[in-house]
Design a protein around this motif. Structure first.
Motif, PDB file in Angstrom:
ATOM      1  N   VAL A 176       0.826  -1.208   0.000  1.00  0.00           N
ATOM      2  CA  VAL A 176       0.000   0.000   0.000  1.00  0.00           C
ATOM      3  C   VAL A 176       0.859   1.257   0.000  1.00  0.00           C
ATOM      4  CG1 VAL A 176      -1.735   1.320   1.272  1.00  0.00           C
ATOM      5  CG2 VAL A 176      -1.895  -1.174   1.165  1.00  0.00           C
ATOM      6  N   ILE A 177       0.624   2.086  -1.013  1.00  0.00           N
ATOM      7  CA  ILE A 177       1.246   3.412  -1.068  1.00  0.00           C
ATOM      8  C   ILE A 177       0.121   4.417  -0.836  1.00  0.00           C
ATOM      9  CG2 ILE A 177       2.578   5.045  -2.469  1.00  0.00           C
ATOM     10  CD1 ILE A 177       3.265   2.543  -4.295  1.00  0.00           C
ATOM     11  N   ALA A 178       0.257   5.227   0.217  1.00  0.00           N
ATOM     12  CA  ALA A 178      -0.755   6.252   0.489  1.00  0.00           C
ATOM     13  C   ALA A 178      -0.186   7.613   0.132  1.00  0.00           C
ATOM     14  CB  ALA A 178      -1.144   6.222   1.958  1.00  0.00           C
ATOM     15  N   THR A 179      -1.051   8.506  -0.332  1.00  0.00           N
ATOM     16  CA  THR A 179      -0.631   9.899  -0.504  1.00  0.00           C
ATOM     17  C   THR A 179      -1.395  10.737   0.506  1.00  0.00           C
ATOM     18  OG1 THR A 179      -2.308  10.744  -2.036  1.00  0.00           O
ATOM     19  CG2 THR A 179      -0.489   9.457  -2.996  1.00  0.00           C
ATOM     20  N   ALA A 180      -0.769  11.840   0.920  1.00  0.00           N
ATOM     21  CA  ALA A 180      -1.415  12.742   1.887  1.00  0.00           C
ATOM     22  C   ALA A 180      -0.620  14.041   1.927  1.00  0.00           C
ATOM     23  CB  ALA A 180      -1.447  12.094   3.272  1.00  0.00           C
ATOM     24  N   SER A 181      -1.147  15.022   2.660  1.00  0.00           N
ATOM     25  CA  SER A 181      -0.371  16.229   2.900  1.00  0.00           C
ATOM     26  C   SER A 181       0.715  15.893   3.928  1.00  0.00           C
ATOM     27  CB  SER A 181      -1.282  17.359   3.372  1.00  0.00           C
ATOM     28  OG  SER A 181      -2.064  16.917   4.454  1.00  0.00           O
ATOM     29  N   PRO A 182       1.786  16.712   3.990  1.00  0.00           N
ATOM     30  CA  PRO A 182       2.954  16.332   4.793  1.00  0.00           C
ATOM     31  C   PRO A 182       2.622  16.008   6.245  1.00  0.00           C
ATOM     32  CG  PRO A 182       3.392  18.354   3.563  1.00  0.00           C
ATOM     33  CD  PRO A 182       1.970  17.990   3.288  1.00  0.00           C
TER      34      PRO A 182
ATOM     35  N   VAL B   9       3.459   9.240   0.589  1.00  0.00           N
ATOM     36  CA  VAL B   9       4.038  10.233  -0.332  1.00  0.00           C
ATOM     37  C   VAL B   9       3.261  11.549  -0.226  1.00  0.00           C
ATOM     38  CG1 VAL B   9       4.368  10.752  -2.792  1.00  0.00           C
ATOM     39  CG2 VAL B   9       4.807   8.433  -1.931  1.00  0.00           C
ATOM     40  N   ASP B  10       3.987  12.648  -0.178  1.00  0.00           N
ATOM     41  CA  ASP B  10       3.384  13.990  -0.093  1.00  0.00           C
ATOM     42  C   ASP B  10       2.785  14.375  -1.451  1.00  0.00           C
ATOM     43  OD1 ASP B  10       2.795  16.657   0.050  1.00  0.00           O
ATOM     44  OD2 ASP B  10       4.830  17.309   0.591  1.00  0.00           O
ATOM     45  N   HIS B  11       1.460  14.369  -1.535  1.00  0.00           N
ATOM     46  CA  HIS B  11       0.826  14.635  -2.834  1.00  0.00           C
ATOM     47  C   HIS B  11       0.688  16.136  -3.140  1.00  0.00           C
ATOM     48  CE1 HIS B  11      -3.405  14.112  -0.805  1.00  0.00           C
ATOM     49  NE2 HIS B  11      -2.868  15.265  -0.506  1.00  0.00           N
ATOM     50  N   ARG B  12       1.225  16.958  -2.246  1.00  0.00           N
ATOM     51  CA  ARG B  12       1.241  18.393  -2.572  1.00  0.00           C
ATOM     52  C   ARG B  12       2.421  18.750  -3.476  1.00  0.00           C
ATOM     53  NH1 ARG B  12      -0.898  21.365   2.841  1.00  0.00           N
ATOM     54  NH2 ARG B  12      -2.955  20.389   2.818  1.00  0.00           N
ATOM     55  N   LYS B  13       3.407  17.855  -3.545  1.00  0.00           N
ATOM     56  CA  LYS B  13       4.546  18.098  -4.443  1.00  0.00           C
ATOM     57  C   LYS B  13       4.115  17.849  -5.886  1.00  0.00           C
ATOM     58  CE  LYS B  13       8.200  16.534  -1.307  1.00  0.00           C
ATOM     59  NZ  LYS B  13       8.972  15.320  -1.011  1.00  0.00           N
ATOM     60  N   ASP B  14       4.609  18.678  -6.794  1.00  0.00           N
ATOM     61  CA  ASP B  14       4.252  18.534  -8.206  1.00  0.00           C
ATOM     62  C   ASP B  14       4.636  17.172  -8.768  1.00  0.00           C
ATOM     63  OD1 ASP B  14       2.899  20.748  -8.804  1.00  0.00           O
ATOM     64  OD2 ASP B  14       4.568  21.839  -9.743  1.00  0.00           O
ATOM     65  N   ASP B  15       5.781  16.670  -8.311  1.00  0.00           N
ATOM     66  CA  ASP B  15       6.277  15.411  -8.885  1.00  0.00           C
ATOM     67  C   ASP B  15       6.004  14.210  -7.968  1.00  0.00           C
ATOM     68  OD1 ASP B  15       7.959  16.141  -6.886  1.00  0.00           O
ATOM     69  OD2 ASP B  15       9.819  15.826  -8.030  1.00  0.00           O
ATOM     70  N   TRP B  16       4.889  14.298  -7.216  1.00  0.00           N
ATOM     71  CA  TRP B  16       4.531  13.198  -6.305  1.00  0.00           C
ATOM     72  C   TRP B  16       4.453  11.860  -7.042  1.00  0.00           C
ATOM     73  CZ3 TRP B  16       0.171  10.239  -7.116  1.00  0.00           C
ATOM     74  CH2 TRP B  16      -0.760  10.748  -8.040  1.00  0.00           C
ATOM     75  N   HIS B  17       3.989  11.927  -8.298  1.00  0.00           N
ATOM     76  CA  HIS B  17       3.805  10.685  -9.059  1.00  0.00           C
ATOM     77  C   HIS B  17       5.147  10.034  -9.396  1.00  0.00           C
ATOM     78  CE1 HIS B  17       4.351  13.907 -11.879  1.00  0.00           C
ATOM     79  NE2 HIS B  17       4.464  13.086 -12.888  1.00  0.00           N
TER      80      HIS B  17
END
Ligand SMILES: [Zn+2]
Length: 358
Positions: free
Chosen positions: A200-206, A221-229
């Motif tokens: 499981v990979i979760a994204t969220a704010s920092p 992973v911090d999904h607020r970063k442009d290159d989160w993907h």
């Protein structure tokens, strides 16, 4: 009995202006209904839509709230499955139970479906000391699950379970991406995917990344970063080294929508699935369709779920495999503050509200 009532809308989100604790009549059960106390109720975003009066003008005077847990205090003469004293939680999906969609096991597709506490009323929702619902909209709370956790779970675990299990047919060992792992649906999404022994990979704010890991996410992973993907792509390469096969995501769990949709598609493996239950950042996503047809991607929509799915989720809570994330608890008198907090997005899991003495 006391209830949180509003008699006009607040399109400016000034909830303190409209939300009042009032005395309203206690419910008497109809023949098929169960009446139970409010030991804990949980906020949902449809409370906000209701108070704004858009997209639908909800009935006023209005008592909001779709998730509530408590003790049965009365049952109607036709009720078979409940007795006074049972610990129960609401299932807020009021479907007709008669149409072909309902009788095909797809109560969530019923065209006569209403979300209790949102579309219903006047004065019929969870934020009152006592509530009444048809028997078919009530579930027993398993031993070991608190009222707080049951209320925090109800509509949210149902939505997450239906997305991953009912719609996307999650299978053990998949690589699963949970977008917005810090939200109510996301926090259950993480745990359901782990129940299925997925990576499981979760994204969220920092500020929410550590909590996602505490709930079982293998990576956050911090999904607020442009290159989160790109970071997610790197992680899937690591996972592929361990498991073999191609890097990428087998199943993506989305409710964020517009801002992150196309990048999710780029991460999906051939034949993978994206399941969506919402679009909190907007619905107008720009999609490169080549990702869909060339890779044979399944894009699935999902809304709510069945009562059986709620019971499955509650069962696994009773087994200690899934827990609710409760951010904070407010009183009825603090209803405006509680809803303002929800609007801010600065919370993890669910915000609860209780009557005095519950
Ligand atoms: Zn129906």
């Amino acid at each position: 009995m006391k209830a949180v009532v509003y008699r006009e809308y607040a399109p400016d989100d000034d909830y303190a202006k409209i939300l009042k604790v009032e005395d309203i009549d206690s419910p008497k059960p109809k023949p098929d209904e169960v009446v139970f106390t409010n030991k804990a109720s949980a906020l949902n975003y449809n409370d906000i839509w209701g108070m704004r009066g858009v997209p639908i003008p909800v009935p006023v005077p209005h008592v909001s709230g779709s998730d509530v847990a408590g003790d049965v205090i009365a049952v109607g003469e036709d009720v078979q499955g409940f007795k006074v004293g049972d610990r129960v939680v609401s299932h807020s999906n009021l479907a007709c139970r008669v149409c072909s969609d309902c009788t095909s096991g797809r109560e969530f597709d019923c065209t006569r479906r209403q979300v209790w506490g949102f579309q219903t009323g006047p004065l019929w929702g969870a934020y009152s000391e006592e509530v009444h619902l048809p028997e078919v909209n009530v579930s027993k709370i398993p031993e070991g699950v608190s009222y707080d956790d049951a209320a925090a779970a109800s509509m949210t675990i149902l939505t997450s379970w239906h997305m991953l299990v009912g719609r996307a047919k999650i299978t053990p060992g998949q690589t699963v991406l949970i977008m917005g792992g810090g939200s109510g649906v996301g926090s259950f999404g993480i745990q359901i995917a782990k129940l299925y022994n997925c990576d499981v990979i979760a994204t969220a704010s920092p500020d929410k990344l550590e909590k996602c890991k505490e709930l079982g996410a293998d990576y956050a992973v911090d999904h607020r970063k442009d290159d989160w993907h790109k970071e997610v792509r790197g992680i899937t390469k690591e996972i592929a080294k361990k498991k073999g096969g191609a890097p990428g995501i087998d199943l993506s769990f989305d409710h964020i929508g517009e801002t992150h949709f196309n990048k999710q598609l780029t991460l999906l493996k051939y034949g993978a699935t994206l399941v969506s239950c919402g679009a909190t950042t907007g619905y107008d996503a720009k999609i490169d369709l080549r990702h869909i047809f060339f890779k044979g991607i399944n894009v699935l929509g999902s809304t709510q779920g069945t009562k059986a799915e709620l019971d499955q989720g509650l069962y696994w809570m009773g087994q200690g495999k899934i827990k609710a994330a409760v951010d904070s608890v407010y009183s009825f008198e603090q209803a405006a503050e509680a809803h303002t907090k929800m609007l801010s997005g600065k919370f993890f899991g669910k915000i609860l509200m209780k009557p005095e003495g519950a």
